[in-house]
Scaffold this active site. Structure first.
Site, PDB file in Angstrom:
ATOM      1  CB  SER A   1       5.651  -1.676  11.892  1.00 25.23           C
ATOM      2  OG  SER A   1       5.274  -0.332  12.162  1.00 25.23           O
TER       3      SER A   1
ATOM      4  CG  ASN B   1      -1.744   1.225   1.386  1.00 29.21           C
ATOM      5  OD1 ASN B   1      -1.817   2.039   0.470  1.00 29.21           O
ATOM      6  ND2 ASN B   1      -2.375   1.386   2.539  1.00 29.21           N
TER       7      ASN B   1
ATOM      8  CD  GLU C   1      -2.933   5.591   6.730  1.00 35.31           C
ATOM      9  OE1 GLU C   1      -2.920   5.632   5.489  1.00 35.31           O
ATOM     10  OE2 GLU C   1      -2.002   5.094   7.399  1.00 35.31           O
TER      11      GLU C   1
ATOM     12  N   GLY D   1       2.896   2.520  10.737  1.00 31.53           N
ATOM     13  CA  GLY D   1       3.874   3.588  10.543  1.00 31.53           C
ATOM     14  C   GLY D   1       4.620   3.989  11.812  1.00 31.53           C
TER      15      GLY D   1
ATOM     16  CD  GLU E   1      -3.253  -2.243   7.508  1.00 27.54           C
ATOM     17  OE1 GLU E   1      -2.125  -2.419   7.061  1.00 27.54           O
ATOM     18  OE2 GLU E   1      -3.951  -1.256   7.232  1.00 27.54           O
TER      19      GLU E   1
ATOM     20  CE  LYS F   1      -0.233   3.341   4.755  1.00 25.86           C
ATOM     21  NZ  LYS F   1      -0.120   3.440   6.199  1.00 25.86           N
TER      22      LYS F   1
ATOM     23  CG  HIS G   1      -5.818   1.990   5.259  1.00 27.57           C
ATOM     24  ND1 HIS G   1      -5.377   2.921   6.161  1.00 27.57           N
ATOM     25  CD2 HIS G   1      -4.808   1.085   5.107  1.00 27.57           C
ATOM     26  CE1 HIS G   1      -4.141   2.605   6.530  1.00 27.57           C
ATOM     27  NE2 HIS G   1      -3.772   1.503   5.906  1.00 27.57           N
TER      28      HIS G   1
HETATM   29  P1  13P Z   1       3.231   0.534   7.682  1.00 27.20           P
HETATM   30  O1  13P Z   1       3.715  -0.772   7.086  1.00 27.20           O
HETATM   31  O2  13P Z   1       3.957   1.738   7.182  1.00 27.20           O
HETATM   32  O3  13P Z   1       3.148   0.448   9.175  1.00 27.20           O
HETATM   33  O4  13P Z   1       1.711   0.740   7.157  1.00 27.20           O
HETATM   34  C1  13P Z   1       0.810  -0.283   7.291  1.00 27.20           C
HETATM   35  C2  13P Z   1      -0.414   0.045   6.519  1.00 27.20           C
HETATM   36  O5  13P Z   1      -1.169   0.925   6.894  1.00 27.20           O
HETATM   37  C3  13P Z   1      -0.665  -0.704   5.283  1.00 27.20           C
HETATM   38  O6  13P Z   1      -1.960  -0.471   4.813  1.00 27.20           O
END
Ligand code: 13P
Length: 263
Positions: free
Chosen positions: A224, A12, A107, A183, A177, A14, A105
């Site tokens: 992560s 992903n 976010e 992140g 997640e 982003k 997601h």
């Molecule tokens: P990270 O791997 O940067 O922690 O992000 C995970 C994520 O949100 C994947 O959709």
């Protein structure tokens, strides 16, 4: 053909990589993963989820260079068309040979106010357009500390899958997640990741849609994920893949994650 529990490693991106950078990234991945992606039957499926503005460029690159990466998107709108300024429909993505669409997601839920109902409508739209949804679920740090992880995750799974047939559920992907692990460099312990994926994702699918759907639905872990922790996560019985954010932007790291079986 991949069977339905073939591991799925998804990147992903982003809001990273313009379309020039995206082309370079998939070309490098194609080079680094050439042998792996050509295995028949595949031992792993690898998908990339670029921003919307890159998707057409990535599509033409992987098709013309015959790179066996699956193409993904990060979001879609549930309606096929209409007055929804700034939105992109599932049917538009299907026209670009997109296979997997991330839906709900954290976010999008937290920063853009997406509700369980809206996420559920997107899951239906993605399936109707003959693509595979990756339904994201996960708890906040406060919810975990208050002992509400199970309720939150199970509730999001039930709400996200509402109105689907068991056969449809058996073919989709659910990504667990934990929001506090995204992140942050903090990963859930392997035991915690396994227990949520097993008890609050797969067991909820079994209770709502039956054992057959639960046996074939793919459950990813995200938060992560790195080359150093992927193998241990993938060794868990209820983890069938990973949804990778930051580490998917670097082709060397993402290729190392996709090659976890060689560690
Ligand atoms: P990270 O791997 O940067 O922690 O992000 C995970 C994520 O949100 C994947 O959709």
């Amino acid at each position: 053909m991949a069977d339905s529990r073939t591991p799925l490693i998804s990147g992903n991106w982003k809001m990273h990589h313009n379309h020039f950078e995206a082309i370079q990234c998939v070309q490098k991945l194609g080079y680094l993963l050439k042998d792996l992606l050509r295995e028949e039957p595949p031992s792993v499926v690898v998908s990339v989820h670029p921003p919307f503005t890159d998707i057409r460029s990535v599509q033409t690159t992987i098709e013309s260079d015959r790179i066996a990466l699956a193409l993904g998107a990060q979001n879609c709108h549930p309606d096929e068309k209409g007055a929804f300024t700034g939105e992109v429909s599932a049917t538009m993505l299907a026209k670009l040979n997109v296979d997997y669409v991330i839906v709900g997601h954290s976010e999008r839920r937290e920063l853009f106010g997406e509700t369980d109902e809206f996420v559920n409508a997107k899951v239906h739209a993605v399936l109707k357009a003959e693509m595979t949804p990756i339904l994201c679920v996960g708890e906040t740090l406060a919810e975990r500390e208050e002992g509400r992880t199970g309720d939150k995750v199970a509730g999001q799974v039930r709400a996200g899958l509402k109105g689907l047939k068991a056969e449809q559920v058996g073919e989709l992907v659910i990504a667990y997640e934990p929001i506090w692990a995204i992140g942050t460099g903090k990963t859930a312990t392997t035991e915690d990741a396994q227990s949520v994926c097993g008890e609050h994702v797969r067991a909820v699918v079994a209770a709502e849609f039956g054992d057959e759907a639960a046996a074939t639905v793919r459950v990813q872990y995200g938060g992560s994920v790195k080359p150093g922790n992927i193998a241990e996560l993938m060794a868990q019985p209820d983890i069938d893949g990973a949804l990778v954010g930051g580490a998917s932007l670097d082709p060397d790291d993402f290729a190392a994650i996709a090659r976890y079986q060689e560690q």
